[in-house]
Write an enzyme that holds these catalytic residues in place. Structure first.
Site, PDB file in Angstrom:
ATOM      1  CB  SER A 238      -0.884   0.012   1.244  1.00  0.00           C
ATOM      2  OG  SER A 238      -0.077   0.299   2.375  1.00  0.00           O
ATOM      3  CE  LYS A 239      -2.396   6.750  -2.021  1.00  0.00           C
ATOM      4  NZ  LYS A 239      -3.476   7.628  -1.652  1.00  0.00           N
ATOM      5  NE  ARG A 240       0.679   0.480   6.095  1.00  0.00           N
ATOM      6  CZ  ARG A 240       1.480  -0.549   6.273  1.00  0.00           C
ATOM      7  NH1 ARG A 240       2.646  -0.386   6.832  1.00  0.00           N
ATOM      8  NH2 ARG A 240       1.108  -1.748   5.869  1.00  0.00           N
ATOM      9  N   GLY A 242       5.635   3.344   0.219  1.00  0.00           N
ATOM     10  CA  GLY A 242       6.243   4.225  -0.771  1.00  0.00           C
ATOM     11  C   GLY A 242       5.421   4.220  -2.032  1.00  0.00           C
TER      12      GLY A 242
END
Ligand code: GLU
Length: 463
Positions: A238-240, A242
């Site tokens: 996920s966006k976490r 990067g």
């Protein structure tokens, strides 16, 4: 004929996971000489945007994932979903349900308190109640209450689910839009999809979709549910973790062939092959070689592959790609021919086009060496040697060989080793210690600019 599809919901950018699913569907269709369809699943009106549609189309185009049909849009097929819902109602295979949201919430809460799995209890299935006035019903499927849904997933193997585990799913919402399961089934059917290749977050939907297909008397496609992609920490990507947007990689200067190669290896393999072309991928692609376990996203490996493709990329193409980065940095650009040479000189030293732009900075402007380098290299002893070299360089015809010869001559006439002159020279001209061979750099920088920089820097020496 094999027909596959990619069916994204336009609720954000095209992300790594979506692109990988698209790639597998595309590669399978190409390998089998079949067709690949793009379908935009835009019935979630609150979350779908035109911008996301565009981002998906751009991402597909950039990756070179060409489709033979589409893009189809589900919102343009509403009549069709309504027509089939109507047909199922008439045949008694579906029914209208008037349960309100509050009623269903209460039901779910009761089930939760009783330790049961929340599911619709079929209260309108055979109901003879008079429908409440002013309530628009949803249409639900009469899911069989006995038996099993069994299918052979091409990745996961045999999957069997008891019908009593499944409730009467909604096909059509009260506003006339189809639910995900109903839309997908009718689309796959109408579009003649033979192989449904998608993320395994949908594997629980498949028995429901098969039940709808059975109610329609339709044949069942083959399914291949592709395992998830995880971040380095083992959590779902996920966006976490990067950047997960495909276009982000384009904007940083990754080459599409590098990303394709990388995505292909995320959960699929052909022996030990790590680097392969699009043609090889098509030739080798096989659903049976998809791994059953999740793949880990590894940005370093992607950069490593990008590095490989940059090294072998055509210089003219690289100039075109690096140009926007140079312009963004307001660099004063040299003649096109020099730009070609600069790109050629640096391309095997960088991981991305953005890094290529950064690595070439000293060709476009003077860079002050940091304090630490100045103290280390600009010594009182080396200054006269550099002055001697400048005088000699001023007299030569400007070529790599002649430059090299002058540096060598200066070094030996002063009883020095090559690096003890080359390093201060490099730092003076480029502001850094890591560059390609100094004679090659100077040749490209040009005589006038080189002498200008060297003369201008003499005063920074101590004493
Ligand atoms: N619109 C669904 C998604 O984006 C597609 C699922 C499918 O391929 O059936 O997850």
């Amino acid at each position: 004929m094999v027909k596959t599809r990619f069916a994204p919901s336009p609720t954000g950018y095209l992300h790594i996971g979506g692109a990988r699913t698209a790639l597998f569907s595309w590669a399978f269709a190409r390998k089998q000489g079949g067709k690949f369809v793009l379908r935009i699943e835009d019935t979630d009106l609150e979350r779908s945007t035109q911008q996301s549609v565009q981002a998906i189309l751009d991402g597909m185009a950039w990756l070179g994932l060409d489709y033979d049909e589409g893009p189809y849009y589900q919102m343009q097929r509403l009549d069709r979903y309504q027509e089939i819902a109507e047909q199922l109602l008439t045949q008694g295979l579906a029914y209208q349900c008037y349960a309100s949201k509050e009623e269903l919430d209460t039901l779910r809460e009761q089930q939760r308190l009783a330790g049961l799995k929340p599911r619709y209890d079929g209260r309108w299935r055979d109901s003879r109640q008079t429908p409440p006035a002013g309530v628009k019903p949803v249409v639900r499927l009469k899911t069989p209450q006995e038996g099993y849904v069994v299918f052979d997933d091409l990745v996961k193997g045999k999957i069997s689910v008891a019908n009593h585990e499944l409730d009467d799913l909604v096909l059509l919402r009260s506003d006339g839009t189809p639910t995900y399961n109903f839309g997908v089934v009718l689309d796959d059917l109408d579009m003649g999809i033979t192989h449904v290749i998608r993320g395994d977050d949908h594997v629980n939907n498949t028995p429901r979709q098969i039940n709808i297909l059975k109610a329609l008397g339709a044949s069942i496609p083959q399914y291949a549910h592709v395992p998830m992609i995880l971040g380095a920490d083992g959590e779902r990507l996920s966006k976490r973790h990067g950047a997960v947007s495909v276009m982000h990689y384009r904007d940083q200067g990754y080459l599409p062939e590098a990303l394709i190669n990388y995505l292909a290896r995320l959960g699929w393999s052909h022996g030990d092959e790590e680097i392969f072309s699009r043609e090889q991928l098509i030739e080798w692609f096989d659903l049976t070689a998809i791994s059953r376990s999740p793949a880990k996203f590894n940005p370093e490996k992607l950069t490593w592959l990008n590095q490989h493709y940059l090294k072998t990329a055509d210089d003219t193409r690289l100039v075109e790609l690096v140009m926007p980065f140079l312009l963004e940095r307001s660099y004063h650009l040299p003649a096109a021919e020099n730009l070609l040479k600069i790109v050629n000189l640096l391309k095997d030293r960088v991981g991305t086009i953005e890094e290529l732009a950064d690595a070439s900075a000293y060709f476009f402007r003077t860079i002050e060496p940091p304090e630490a380098l100045r103290t280390q290299y600009f010594t009182a002893e080396i200054r006269p040697v550099l002055e001697y070299l400048v005088d000699r360089l001023a007299q030569i015809e400007w070529q790599r060989e002649t430059i090299h010869r002058e540096i060598k001559q200066t070094v030996s006439s002063h009883n020095l080793k090559f690096p003890s002159l080359a390093m201060p020279l490099r730092v003076m001209v480029t502001g850094e210690t890591q560059t390609p061979a100094i004679d090659a750099v100077l040749e490209l920088l040009g005589k006038e600019e080189t002498l200008h920089r060297l003369r201008g820097r003499m005063e920074i020496f101590p004493g």
